[in-house]
Write an enzyme that holds these catalytic residues in place. Structure first.
Site, PDB file in Angstrom:
ATOM      1  N   LEU A 181       0.821  -1.211   0.000  1.00 38.68           N
ATOM      2  CA  LEU A 181       0.000   0.000   0.000  1.00 38.68           C
ATOM      3  C   LEU A 181       0.852   1.257   0.000  1.00 38.68           C
ATOM      4  O   LEU A 181       0.474   2.281  -0.548  1.00 38.68           O
ATOM      5  CB  LEU A 181      -0.900   0.023   1.241  1.00 38.68           C
ATOM      6  CG  LEU A 181      -1.897  -1.121   1.377  1.00 38.68           C
ATOM      7  CD1 LEU A 181      -2.561  -1.081   2.744  1.00 38.68           C
ATOM      8  CD2 LEU A 181      -2.955  -1.020   0.283  1.00 38.68           C
ATOM      9  N   GLY A 240      10.449   0.801   6.015  1.00 36.69           N
ATOM     10  CA  GLY A 240       9.804  -0.431   5.626  1.00 36.69           C
ATOM     11  C   GLY A 240       8.597  -0.108   4.800  1.00 36.69           C
ATOM     12  O   GLY A 240       8.541   0.932   4.147  1.00 36.69           O
ATOM     13  N   GLU A 241       7.624  -0.985   4.871  1.00 33.72           N
ATOM     14  CA  GLU A 241       6.485  -0.764   4.004  1.00 33.72           C
ATOM     15  C   GLU A 241       5.205  -1.105   4.737  1.00 33.72           C
ATOM     16  O   GLU A 241       5.213  -1.733   5.789  1.00 33.72           O
ATOM     17  CB  GLU A 241       6.619  -1.639   2.772  1.00 33.72           C
ATOM     18  CG  GLU A 241       6.614  -3.132   3.113  1.00 33.72           C
ATOM     19  CD  GLU A 241       6.177  -3.994   1.939  1.00 33.72           C
ATOM     20  OE1 GLU A 241       6.183  -3.484   0.805  1.00 33.72           O
ATOM     21  OE2 GLU A 241       5.823  -5.155   2.176  1.00 33.72           O
ATOM     22  N   LYS A 246       2.375  -3.083   8.814  1.00 32.59           N
ATOM     23  CA  LYS A 246       3.542  -2.232   8.622  1.00 32.59           C
ATOM     24  C   LYS A 246       4.782  -2.988   9.087  1.00 32.59           C
ATOM     25  O   LYS A 246       4.811  -3.532  10.184  1.00 32.59           O
ATOM     26  CB  LYS A 246       3.365  -0.951   9.432  1.00 32.59           C
ATOM     27  CG  LYS A 246       4.489   0.034   9.341  1.00 32.59           C
ATOM     28  CD  LYS A 246       4.012   1.378   9.865  1.00 32.59           C
ATOM     29  CE  LYS A 246       5.130   2.366  10.021  1.00 32.59           C
ATOM     30  NZ  LYS A 246       4.594   3.718  10.309  1.00 32.59           N
ATOM     31  N   ASP A 303       3.917  15.173  13.419  1.00 31.71           N
ATOM     32  CA  ASP A 303       4.164  14.798  12.030  1.00 31.71           C
ATOM     33  C   ASP A 303       2.857  14.658  11.249  1.00 31.71           C
ATOM     34  O   ASP A 303       2.708  13.767  10.435  1.00 31.71           O
ATOM     35  CB  ASP A 303       4.957  13.488  11.987  1.00 31.71           C
ATOM     36  CG  ASP A 303       5.594  13.238  10.613  1.00 31.71           C
ATOM     37  OD1 ASP A 303       5.838  14.225   9.887  1.00 31.71           O
ATOM     38  OD2 ASP A 303       5.818  12.070  10.268  1.00 31.71           O
ATOM     39  N   LYS A 358       0.679  15.107   8.412  1.00 32.93           N
ATOM     40  CA  LYS A 358       0.840  15.478   7.016  1.00 32.93           C
ATOM     41  C   LYS A 358      -0.136  14.648   6.189  1.00 32.93           C
ATOM     42  O   LYS A 358      -0.661  13.646   6.694  1.00 32.93           O
ATOM     43  CB  LYS A 358       2.290  15.259   6.571  1.00 32.93           C
ATOM     44  CG  LYS A 358       2.789  13.847   6.737  1.00 32.93           C
ATOM     45  CD  LYS A 358       4.262  13.734   6.386  1.00 32.93           C
ATOM     46  CE  LYS A 358       4.723  12.293   6.545  1.00 32.93           C
ATOM     47  NZ  LYS A 358       6.173  12.161   6.550  1.00 32.93           N
ATOM     48  N   ASN A 407      -0.322  10.909   6.261  1.00 35.01           N
ATOM     49  CA  ASN A 407      -0.690  10.231   7.500  1.00 35.01           C
ATOM     50  C   ASN A 407      -2.176  10.354   7.830  1.00 35.01           C
ATOM     51  O   ASN A 407      -2.604   9.961   8.900  1.00 35.01           O
ATOM     52  CB  ASN A 407       0.134  10.788   8.666  1.00 35.01           C
ATOM     53  CG  ASN A 407       1.598  10.490   8.496  1.00 35.01           C
ATOM     54  OD1 ASN A 407       1.957   9.539   7.801  1.00 35.01           O
ATOM     55  ND2 ASN A 407       2.446  11.312   9.086  1.00 35.01           N
ATOM     56  N   ASP A 431       0.617   6.599  11.491  1.00 28.58           N
ATOM     57  CA  ASP A 431       2.015   6.980  11.548  1.00 28.58           C
ATOM     58  C   ASP A 431       2.354   7.920  12.690  1.00 28.58           C
ATOM     59  O   ASP A 431       2.523   9.126  12.521  1.00 28.58           O
ATOM     60  CB  ASP A 431       2.478   7.597  10.222  1.00 28.58           C
ATOM     61  CG  ASP A 431       4.005   7.664  10.168  1.00 28.58           C
ATOM     62  OD1 ASP A 431       4.651   7.242  11.138  1.00 28.58           O
ATOM     63  OD2 ASP A 431       4.532   8.143   9.158  1.00 28.58           O
TER      64      ASP A 431
END
Ligand code: ATP
Lengths: 483, 198
Positions: free
Chosen positions: A103, A109-110, A126, A220, A222, A225, A238
């Site tokens: 995604l 990482g991912e 995640k 954070d 943004k 997120n 996040d």
């Protein structure tokens, strides 16, 4: 007095003579660190249990259940508690999940859509590589993220169901939010009509308020997120840079020796490292779009983009919850204008622009904003002493920009202006496609077994960093996430 | 021998963390079986947890617990522990590190045995579950005995007395609450226990 050990029942087959010692050495620091956290968690677990019981009693009293019905409900809770005790011993590993699709890719990482094999439930998973987390000094951040996701019982925040680890990676298994993230939507729509922006910023205000009420600062916020759920409402994710001001969230606790490294949130040349940029040929597309995508790659390199970060955070002047309201101003600007206010070719230049906001913040005159919208932006993107939000989120809710929003009703229960198209449960079309070269496909070694850092068969000293990481949500509905 | 200078942030954090070891926590209360919950599951999750923690404790001092320093597994001059299993058919005197190895190994096999410690919801515990648990906990207790009596100087030198003590108290209250260790086995640390655990 001589005591004899009881005769143990050893399972045949294994040749114990060849086995090497199971006892590994631990540093005293690691041991103490673990014990301190552990005691905290013992207390926390105990209190949470008591709270669940209290809550049940209160709700039953409200509902006016008969004594027999109440007894039935209690039985159900107690059974759930016992099951929970049992599941805490069950080791989890990544083989319990099947990856369906990537995604998003982050710095460490991912995130992928994954299916839990035994229940077929869908989750977003995640994966963070430990060595990156350690080498970039992000342990405290990862810890904070786990804590906030684990504690949040809050509709505005993505729920964490499980966290576990193996030798190389940490895993977060959380709600899959199928509508994609705000950045993808921005890339697709370029600008939002004011009504849509109003809706999202109103929800964002409530979401941030709830995070602050839990005692955390996100730092954070943004568009990447902010996720859009099935019904078009938002959820935050996040929390990597979020801080709850706990001792386990302090980076200094994870370093050896007396050299204290910078917090990665502090201005640093890391932002100039764009080697992680994965834009590649996508840069050739429409200029506006390409810029945003490139920016997005920057956002994913190392510690993210400073585009949304408040000047006082960048200047290390000390900051409060107010820094999150600055980010809201930046996001509102981006939604209405089509690009963020401090856009620059490099993160360092962006940083300078943010710090110098008094001269660099301009709402372009060719973009027609309502006076209320412009006013809200300038009241959020200003010095912390003057920023809206000093008296809490109500400051912002009362701004004329939100006159048409009724904050007294539950916004999440109102219909949303944009409902993402999701044609089947594993439809990921709301996410930008990403290349698939992920740690998942790297199964060269058997390093994915469930793994406890304090279990005897392991024992690198740095591992104390990940003690007490494992988590299992109490209300996971026996393996199904709540919808 | 303070690790962190007072007044620094590190020191403050350290102090805070230390406080959590004692702060308003009634471990005696915490170990009680919550009404209505399954006893076996409650015991099982604790056993695994204590195993991990005791293992960690031994892992911090094992550099000074050697064949040379501890040629027999003992708890002071009065108590000597012997090992017996399929290989050592007769109770055998072993060095402390050898004994510890066998002990940890054995416990690990037990707690990872699905027939003994089922992790699937609905699978019942075996009839002899508490019997096995008693063996496990009695053996774990011997680690405390050896560490306290022979290696306490090392614990003190590392500044982790409070940590080990907290763990011991938790363990002790737990085994007492459910009568999981014979009084006879508790003998070697009796005096210390009476001072530490009320
Ligand atoms: N729960 C979720 N459901 C659906 N998609 C998600 C979820 N969590 C994250 N994503 C997707 O994955 C992307 C990366 O997630 P996230 O920001 O948490 O990763 P990260 O590695 O911490 O990235 P960053 O570099 O921004 O810190 C998000 O932008 C979003 O597109």
């Amino acid at each position: 007095q001589i005591q004899t050990s009881p005769v143990p029942v050893r399972k045949g087959g294994k040749d114990e003579e060849k086995r090497e010692s199971r006892i590994k050495s631990y540093s005293p620091f690691a041991f103490k660190f673990y014990m301190e956290q552990h005691v905290e968690n013992v207390i926390k677990t105990y209190q949470q249990k008591i709270n669940r019981r209290l809550q049940l009693e209160q709700e039953m009293a409200k509902a006016g259940l008969s004594e027999a019905e109440q007894e039935q409900m209690r039985k159900i809770l107690y059974q759930k508690e016992s099951n929970y005790n049992r599941l805490k011993r069950a080791k989890m590993d990544k083989s319990m999940f099947v990856k369906i699709k990537t995604l998003g890719i982050g710095a460490f990482g991912e995130v992928c859509l994954a299916c839990k094999v035994d229940t077929n439930a869908l989750y977003a998973m995640k994966t963070l590589r430990k060595k990156d987390v350690l080498s970039r000094n992000q342990v405290a951040h990862v810890k904070a993220e786990r804590d906030i996701l684990a504690e949040a019982d809050n509709e505005w925040v993505v729920k964490l169901y499980y966290s576990f680890q193996d030798r190389d990676s940490l895993y977060f298994v959380m709600d899959y939010i199928p509508g994609g993230d705000m950045m993808s939507l921005l890339i697709r729509m370029e600008v939002f009509p004011e009504n849509l922006a109003r809706f999202y910023v109103a929800e964002l205000t409530l979401a941030i308020e709830s995070v602050h009420k839990m005692g955390f600062i996100h730092r954070d916020i943004k568009p990447d997120n902010i996720l859009i759920d099935l019904d078009g409402h938002i959820k935050l994710t996040d929390f990597g840079l979020c801080t709850g001001f706990r001792w386990t969230h302090n980076s200094k606790y994870y370093q050896k020796g007396s050299h204290i490294r910078q917090d990665s949130m502090e201005p640093s040349d890391l932002w100039d490292d764009v080697s992680n940029c994965r834009c590649g040929d996508r840069l050739k597309t429409l200029e506006q779009r390409a810029k945003k995508q490139h920016q997005r790659c920057l956002a994913h390199s190392l510690v993210g983009t400073p585009n949304y970060i408040a000047p006082e955070v960048l200047l290390r002047k000390g900051y409060t919850q107010l820094c999150d309201w600055w980010s809201v101003g930046v996001i509102l600007f981006e939604m209405l204008v089509g690009q963020p206010p401090f856009l620059a070719p490099s993160p360092t230049e962006t940083q300078l622009k943010v710090i110098n906001w008094e001269n660099t913040l301009h709402i372009p005159s060719q973009v027609k904003l309502s006076p209320e919208a412009s006013d809200l932006i300038t009241k959020l993107c200003c010095s912390a002493e003057e920023r809206l939000g000093r008296n809490g989120a109500d400051d912002i809710k009362a701004h004329p920009f939100f006159d048409s929003i009724d904050f007294s009703t539950d916004c999440r229960r109102q219909p949303a202006p944009y409902i993402p198209k999701i044609s089947h449960p594993t439809d990921t079309s709301n996410f930008d496609p990403v290349e698939e070269d992920s740690p998942w496909n790297d199964t060269s070694e058997d390093n994915t077994r469930a793994w406890d850092p304090q279990a005897p068969s392991s024992g690198k000293h740095t591992e104390h960093a990940f003690y007490e990481f494992t988590f299992r949500r109490f209300f996971d509905d026996n393996g199904y996430p709540f919808r | 021998k303070r690790k962190f200078e007072p007044g620094t942030q590190r020191f403050e954090l350290h102090k805070k963390a230390q406080a959590s070891l004692n702060a308003g926590l009634d471990l005696k209360l915490v170990v009680q079986l919550p009404p209505g919950e399954d006893l076996h599951d409650w015991v099982a999750v604790h056993v695994v947890d204590f195993f991990n923690r005791v293992n960690l404790i031994y892992g911090t001092i094992n550099d000074c617990c050697t064949e040379k320093s501890c040629p027999v597994m003992s708890g002071g001059p009065k108590y000597e522990y012997r090992w017996q299993d399929e290989k050592y058919r007769k109770p055998t005197a072993l060095s402390a590190p050898q004994y510890m190895n066998l002990l940890m190994d054995w416990i690990e096999v037990q707690i990872n045995n699905e027939d003994l410690f089922p992790t699937n919801i609905g699978t019942p515990f075996p009839k002899n579950f508490l019997q096995v648990v008693k063996k496990i906990l009695s053996r774990l207790f011997r680690v405390f005995v050896h560490v306290y009596i022979h290696h306490f100087d090392r614990i003190a030198q590392m500044g982790s007395e409070a940590h080990v003590n907290t763990c011991y108290k938790h363990f002790y209250y737990f085994v007492k609450e459910f009568s999981l260790i014979d009084t006879k086995e508790l003998e070697p640390l009796k005096e210390m226990t009476s001072r530490m655990c009320h």
